[in-house]
Design an enzyme around this catalytic site. Structure first.
Site, short mmCIF file in Angstrom:
data_model
loop_
_atom_site.label_atom_id
_atom_site.label_comp_id
_atom_site.label_asym_id
_atom_site.label_seq_id
_atom_site.Cartn_x
_atom_site.Cartn_y
_atom_site.Cartn_z
N GLU A 198 0.79 -1.23 0.00
CA GLU A 198 0.00 0.00 0.00
C GLU A 198 0.82 1.27 0.00
O GLU A 198 0.41 2.29 0.59
CB GLU A 198 -0.92 0.00 1.22
CG GLU A 198 -0.21 0.03 2.58
CD GLU A 198 0.11 -1.33 3.17
OE1 GLU A 198 0.34 -1.40 4.39
OE2 GLU A 198 0.15 -2.32 2.42
N HIS A 202 -8.13 -3.47 -1.38
CA HIS A 202 -7.47 -3.60 -0.08
C HIS A 202 -6.39 -2.53 0.07
O HIS A 202 -6.31 -1.84 1.10
CB HIS A 202 -6.86 -4.99 0.07
CG HIS A 202 -6.24 -5.25 1.40
ND1 HIS A 202 -6.94 -5.76 2.46
CD2 HIS A 202 -4.98 -5.04 1.86
CE1 HIS A 202 -6.15 -5.87 3.52
NE2 HIS A 202 -4.95 -5.43 3.17
N GLU A 203 -5.56 -2.38 -0.95
CA GLU A 203 -4.47 -1.40 -0.87
C GLU A 203 -5.02 0.02 -0.84
O GLU A 203 -4.48 0.90 -0.16
CB GLU A 203 -3.48 -1.58 -2.03
CG GLU A 203 -2.95 -3.00 -2.22
CD GLU A 203 -2.46 -3.66 -0.95
OE1 GLU A 203 -2.01 -2.96 -0.02
OE2 GLU A 203 -2.53 -4.90 -0.86
N HIS A 246 -6.12 0.95 2.60
CA HIS A 246 -4.97 1.34 3.44
C HIS A 246 -4.71 2.85 3.39
O HIS A 246 -4.06 3.39 4.30
CB HIS A 246 -3.71 0.62 2.98
CG HIS A 246 -3.46 -0.68 3.68
ND1 HIS A 246 -3.34 -0.77 5.06
CD2 HIS A 246 -3.27 -1.93 3.21
CE1 HIS A 246 -3.09 -2.03 5.40
NE2 HIS A 246 -3.06 -2.75 4.29
N GLU A 269 -4.31 -3.93 9.48
CA GLU A 269 -4.87 -4.91 8.56
C GLU A 269 -6.31 -5.30 8.85
O GLU A 269 -7.07 -5.61 7.93
CB GLU A 269 -3.97 -6.14 8.51
CG GLU A 269 -2.57 -5.86 7.97
CD GLU A 269 -2.57 -5.31 6.55
OE1 GLU A 269 -3.62 -5.32 5.88
OE2 GLU A 269 -1.50 -4.86 6.09
N ASP A 281 8.30 -10.96 9.78
CA ASP A 281 8.11 -11.69 8.53
C ASP A 281 7.85 -13.18 8.78
O ASP A 281 7.17 -13.84 8.00
CB ASP A 281 9.34 -11.54 7.62
CG ASP A 281 9.47 -10.13 7.06
OD1 ASP A 281 8.44 -9.45 6.91
OD2 ASP A 281 10.61 -9.70 6.79
N TYR A 305 -5.47 -9.76 9.98
CA TYR A 305 -6.43 -9.38 8.94
C TYR A 305 -7.84 -9.85 9.31
O TYR A 305 -8.77 -9.04 9.40
CB TYR A 305 -6.04 -10.02 7.60
CG TYR A 305 -4.76 -9.55 6.99
CD1 TYR A 305 -4.77 -8.72 5.87
CD2 TYR A 305 -3.53 -9.96 7.47
CE1 TYR A 305 -3.60 -8.31 5.27
CE2 TYR A 305 -2.35 -9.55 6.88
CZ TYR A 305 -2.39 -8.72 5.78
OH TYR A 305 -1.21 -8.31 5.20
#
Length: 607
Positions: free
Chosen positions: A275, A299-300, A303, A322, A379, A387
């Site tokens: 995003e 979705h992006e 953001h 998220e 990560d 989410y």
């Protein structure tokens, strides 16, 4: 020392950086950037001052007003997660200039050779700084708790084009008196950019390559490598973007970032989308030809309000980015593509949430919305929990107070905290202040600090969702869906069906399913990967050549994680582990460093 973030050396007693002026000379033959960074602090500071770095060669640090050196040191030991602490000794300084060089192994940068690009003529480089990789491009207080403005001058070969998640200011020839750090300015250009709104460092982004673009709306261009078919397909897939922006503005308030451009990156890009403000980065796998890839764009886009305007203070509160964005995305999809499509998304998300809660059964801390990540690489624990559980929490509030009241609450929330970084406690306090008594109707502590999925979560009950799950369950009896039952299915319906197939499905059933519906040949990677995952799990080796092809042509972690995990964990076959190791050794250099680390972590856990 008072750290503000378990993933950063940033000290809460030190003033925040307010602006960074970057000069970047991109050296493609050495896969490095020769650079300088001029920092401006909010207030003068004396004494030690800490910055995050990873794999940076620091050449000098000076006072820009007097050109005098500033003492500095790098920590003798390198933390495997945080990298190296850069300590400056300041004397009432508000600014300082650092010259440095990045490493070819920078965790944020992927340098592609010409053969790894579509046209195979020119090199390509791009950044991926989330979650904690900006520090491998420039020294910084690399925590979302701190927001900075920046300017950047990218010195690049003249046959290439630079794009950035910032406003483009100028393009000019590189001059002899440009800062080239001892390198030639001949045959090069300088592209200048400015980000005037404060952003967390993980949203710093650029890409350089042989790029072209197509206009798809008054605020949107699609950029990609200069391949006519790729650009035309992307423009067609995303031609409804302006409708989504307008719907986002209706729901959440003005779009603050001026432009909403899209960059389709090479197949090695490790995420579906990123995003970055003004310039969203996308994988080419979202171009499916049926406009469903626009849901990643939704979705992006979401953001732009939740994540970019209001940001989680640390990754321990990642759900604030998220969960809100997943909720906002589904509201946009519902308005633009219909309630049926939005409910299907909720169904796929519900399945993903349950799978990841099962994945973390040995470390249930990671199923909490607010969790402890001390000593944990974000990560390595990336999952659907922030989410989908975050989405479920917000949906639970909406169901309690009604959508109109929740919409008003959302607008007030965004207006109150825009351009701020907040934590879960701040959100809960705001929620209770603006919806009095909500804590008596919803167990807010259970939702934010409890493990697993609360009993008052919303399991999807749409007719489409129930029909697909029922069909998947009937495969136990050897039944596969009829042609008339799947006539209107798109990729998401197939993905939901495949993900709900029982683990007991036999190889003969997988073969029969593919013989009828050619799922292994699908151009929709969600469908193909879900199918291949089932094929591996039931030992159906007829598809291993397709598994190999897939793992060598894309680097999106959404596909790498399940396929490599299926090979080394789910199949229980030693030959599959050998196969996986060979594949990774051959494909490794085509993956972004973040994706390389994720696959190595899977091997470390299961081999």
């Amino acid at each position: 020392m008072a750290p503000v973030d378990p993933h950063s050396y940033t000290d809460s007693t030190h003033p925040p950086t307010t602006h960074i002026s970057l000069t970047l000379y991109l050296d493609f033959p050495s896969s490095t950037i020769h650079a300088s960074a001029l920092f401006t602090l909010q207030t003068p500071h004396s004494g030690p001052f800490f910055l995050d770095t990873r794999s940076l060669d620091i050449h000098s640090i000076t006072d820009p007003t007097q050109s005098t050196p500033i003492p500095f040191s790098l920590s003798p030991t390198i933390d495997p997660i945080k990298g190296s602490k850069l300590t400056l000794t300041l004397s009432n300084h508000t600014s300082f200039l650092i010259t440095y060089t990045t490493s070819p192994s920078s965790s944020a940068l992927q340098w592609l050779l010409p053969p790894q690009t579509f046209n195979k003529k020119h090199p390509f480089v791009y950044t991926q700084c989330q979650a904690i990789h900006a520090r491998s491009v420039f020294p910084c207080q690399d925590t979302p708790a701190i927001r900075v403005c920046y300017s950047a001058r990218l010195n690049i070969p003249k046959e290439l084009t630079a794009v950035m998640a910032a406003k483009h200011v100028a393009l000019r020839e590189s001059l002899v008196d440009d800062e080239c750090f001892g390198n030639s300015s001949k045959g090069r250009v300088v592209e200048e950019f400015e980000m005037e709104l404060p952003i967390p460092p993980y949203l710093f982004a650029f890409a350089v390559g042989e790029l072209d673009n197509r206009e798809v709306g008054p605020r949107t261009r699609v950029y990609a490598e200069a391949v006519t078919q790729l650009l035309d397909s992307a423009a067609k897939e995303f031609d409804g973007t302006e409708d989504m922006i307008r719907e986002g503005e209706r729901l959440f308030g003005n779009y603050e970032w001026e432009r909403f451009d899209l960059l389709v990156l090479p197949p090695s890009f490790p995420y579906g989308g990123m995003e970055n403000p003004r310039m969203v980065f996308l994988t080419p796998t979202v171009i499916k030809g049926d406009a469903t890839g626009a849901q990643v764009v939704a979705h992006e886009l979401a953001h732009s309000w939740t994540g970019n305007l209001i940001t989680n203070k640390t990754n321990e509160h990642f759900w604030l980015n998220e969960g809100f964005t997943t909720y906002a995305e589904r509201r946009i999809v519902e308005a633009v593509q219909g309630e049926k499509r939005a409910l299907l998304n909720i169904g796929i998300g519900w399945r993903g949430l349950n799978e990841d809660v099962e994945r973390f059964k040995d470390n249930m801390e990671l199923t909490k919305l607010k969790n402890n990540q001390e000593g944990i690489d974000p990560d390595d624990v990336y999952s659907q929990v922030p989410y989908e559980k975050g989405f479920q929490f917000l949906l639970r509030i909406e169901r309690e107070i009604g959508r109109p009241a929740f919409d008003e609450f959302l607008k007030k929330y965004i207006a109150t905290f825009k351009f701020k970084s907040i934590d879960t406690e701040t959100f809960i306090d705001f929620l209770k202040a603006n919806i009095p008594g909500i804590e008596n109707k919803i167990d807010l502590v259970l939702w934010t600090e409890g493990t697993g999925i609360p009993s008052d979560a919303f399991e999807p009950d749409s007719s489409v969702y129930k029909t697909i799950v029922s069909l998947a369950n009937e495969s136990v009896n050897g039944r596969m869906p009829r042609e008339d039952e799947i006539a209107e299915w798109q990729g998401q319906e197939w993905e939901l069906y495949l993900d709900n197939l029982p683990k007991s499905i036999e190889a003969s059933q997988v073969l029969a399913l593919d013989s009828r519906y050619k799922l292994s040949e699908s151009k929709d990677y969600e469908v193909k990967v879900s199918f291949l995952q089932r094929a591996i799990s039931c030992g159906c080796k007829a598809y291993y050549s397709e598994v190999e092809k897939t793992l060598k042509e894309v680097g999106r972690m959404k596909y790498l994680r399940p396929l490599y995990t299926a090979l080394v964990k789910d199949s229980g076959n030693e030959d599959d582990k050998v196969f996986a190791k060979r594949l990774f050794s051959e494909a490794r250099e085509c993956y972004h460093p973040i994706a390389q680390g994720v696959v190595e972590a899977i091997f470390g856990k299961h081999m």
